[in-house]
Design an enzyme around this catalytic site. Structure first.
Site, PDB file in Angstrom:
ATOM      1  N   TYR A 150       0.874  13.469   6.333  1.00 49.63           N
ATOM      2  CA  TYR A 150       1.743  14.200   5.411  1.00 49.63           C
ATOM      3  C   TYR A 150       2.560  15.243   6.170  1.00 49.63           C
ATOM      4  CZ  TYR A 150      -0.694  11.995   1.530  1.00 49.63           C
ATOM      5  OH  TYR A 150      -1.198  11.073   0.653  1.00 49.63           O
ATOM      6  N   ASN A 173       7.332   8.818  -5.861  1.00 47.46           N
ATOM      7  CA  ASN A 173       8.101   7.681  -5.326  1.00 47.46           C
ATOM      8  C   ASN A 173       8.318   6.628  -6.419  1.00 47.46           C
ATOM      9  OD1 ASN A 173       9.119   5.533  -3.915  1.00 47.46           O
ATOM     10  ND2 ASN A 173       7.285   5.175  -2.661  1.00 47.46           N
ATOM     11  N   CYS A 181       5.057   4.561   0.908  1.00 45.00           N
ATOM     12  CA  CYS A 181       4.336   5.832   0.906  1.00 45.00           C
ATOM     13  C   CYS A 181       2.838   5.611   1.151  1.00 45.00           C
ATOM     14  CB  CYS A 181       4.582   6.577  -0.407  1.00 45.00           C
ATOM     15  SG  CYS A 181       4.139   5.655  -1.868  1.00 45.00           S
ATOM     16  N   HIS A 182       2.403   4.343   1.054  1.00 46.65           N
ATOM     17  CA  HIS A 182       0.982   4.074   1.338  1.00 46.65           C
ATOM     18  C   HIS A 182       0.660   4.238   2.819  1.00 46.65           C
ATOM     19  CE1 HIS A 182       3.131   0.214   1.878  1.00 46.65           C
ATOM     20  NE2 HIS A 182       2.251  -0.003   2.840  1.00 46.65           N
ATOM     21  N   GLU A 208      -1.190  -5.134   5.943  1.00 46.79           N
ATOM     22  CA  GLU A 208      -0.351  -4.871   7.118  1.00 46.79           C
ATOM     23  C   GLU A 208      -1.137  -4.967   8.421  1.00 46.79           C
ATOM     24  OE1 GLU A 208       2.067  -1.400   6.577  1.00 46.79           O
ATOM     25  OE2 GLU A 208       2.747  -2.057   4.609  1.00 46.79           O
TER      26      GLU A 208
END
Lengths: 214, 158
Positions: A150, A173, A181-182, A208
């Site tokens: 962050y 978001n 944003c994850h 991912e």
């Protein structure tokens, strides 16, 4: 509802009335769709569709400017909440028009299948504050499969001390997954929050890493 | 007026009734076109709508107006004369409600009674709503419904 019916014998009238209500004419095909005509007439402001995904049913919505919403649908509450918020944020001229969302649906399908690493979609981030837009842009710059903190996102967004504010901005978001944003975590490696819940955040990060979601 | 419901909800909740109303008043041949025109006109006017308390009545009012426009346009068109050998269904007579023997009798009624009955029994409208859709008084709306019912009963006895 019984107004003005007293002059006609109760029995015969109610039978005729019931027959009229029950025998109402129908066409086999039902009412036609109006989305295409609305687009041609320039009257459609927001189009939406749903998409089944490994992290649950998603609601997608776009304006003429681009993709404006990716939302996790609560199976209990359905789409009405999300639609009402879109109506307030963008315009009440909202129609279900899946064809207008073919491209985002295809790209998201590819992402969930592990075949897409970045999205090539115009976005409509109208109505957001400049700070939120800067934070989202910073999050969008985190490469596929990597994570940032962050504090790092806040610094890139121009507010080095604004880690908490950046977290709030990421929480609002409107297009999660597409703006990833994850990929933003706590400095100690903790997951932090997520608009769709932390189990979804974990699932997206697993996708991912080449793992299976869930 | 802010906080209007998403327009798709109007279609989901009232589209079927508007469609059946149009089938009953203008016939299957033109109901789909009138339906599209009704909802496009509604979509155009929607953001400026001030009173969203009776959206069904609002949609039926627009539909009624579109049905009248379509009937007038049809009256102005020359009657289709079937050429020898021309049996295309383009010359299909209207209005022809699909299904519901009773509603095919309604289709033969004068247009005020037809509209009043369709608003009452398909649109499920109160007399005040029928009156506002037909731009008449509640008393006249009630008379049209009752006269329509009376004539239907006569016809049904034949």
């Amino acid at each position: 509802m019984n107004d003005g019916r007293q002059r006609i014998p109760e029995d015969s009238e109610s039978r005729l009335e019931r027959a009229l209500r029950d025998g109402a004419p129908l066409m086999a095909a039902g009412p036609p769709q109006i989305a295409d005509a609305a687009v041609s007439a320039g009257l459609l402001d927001v189009a939406y569709a749903t998409l089944d995904s490994p992290v649950g049913t998603l609601m997608l919505a776009c304006t003429k400017a681009g993709l404006a919403c990716v939302a996790y649908l609560d199976p209990e509450r359905g789409a009405e909440d999300v639609l009402a918020r879109l109506a307030a944020r963008l315009s009440p001229r909202i129609l279900r028009a899946p064809r207008l969302l073919d491209e985002p649906r295809r790209e998201l399908d590819e992402y969930f299948a592990g075949r897409r690493r970045s999205f090539d979609l115009p976005l409509d981030l109208g109505g957001l504050t400049p700070f939120t837009c800067r934070v989202l842009r910073a999050a969008a710059a985190i490469p596929y499969g990597e994570v940032a903190t962050y504090a790092e996102v806040a610094r890139v967004a121009g507010s080095p001390r604004g880690a908490r504010a950046a977290g709030n901005a990421l929480g609002s978001n409107p297009v999660p997954i597409v703006v990833p944003c994850h990929r933003v975590l706590h400095a100690d490696g903790g997951l932090g929050g997520y608009t769709g819940g932390t189990s979804r955040k974990r699932a997206l990060l697993a996708i991912e890493q080449g793992g299976t979601p869930g | 007026m802010r906080n209007l419901p998403p327009f798709q909800l109007l279609i989901d909740e009232h589209g079927a009734a508007v469609h059946r109303f149009l089938i009953a008043t203008i016939g299957t041949g033109e109901a789909d076109d009138c339906y599209q025109e009704t909802f496009l006109a509604a979509l155009r006017a929607y953001p400026a709508l001030r009173d969203a308390s009776n959206l069904r009545g609002w949609l039926l009012t627009i539909a009624h107006r579109k049905a009248i426009d379509a009937a007038r346009a049809r009256a102005r068109r020359p009657m289709p004369v079937a050429e020898p050998g021309d049996l295309s269904d383009a010359a299909e007579p209207d209005p022809v409600p699909a299904g519901g023997e009773l509603w095919s009798l309604v289709a033969a009624l004068p247009c005020k009674q037809r509209a009043a009955l369709a608003l009452r029994f398909i649109g499920d409208c109160a007399y005040a709503e029928i009156a506002s859709a037909m731009q008449t008084s509640p008393e006249a709306a009630r008379r049209s419904v009752h006269e329509g019912l009376r004539r239907l009963r006569q016809e049904a006895r034949r």
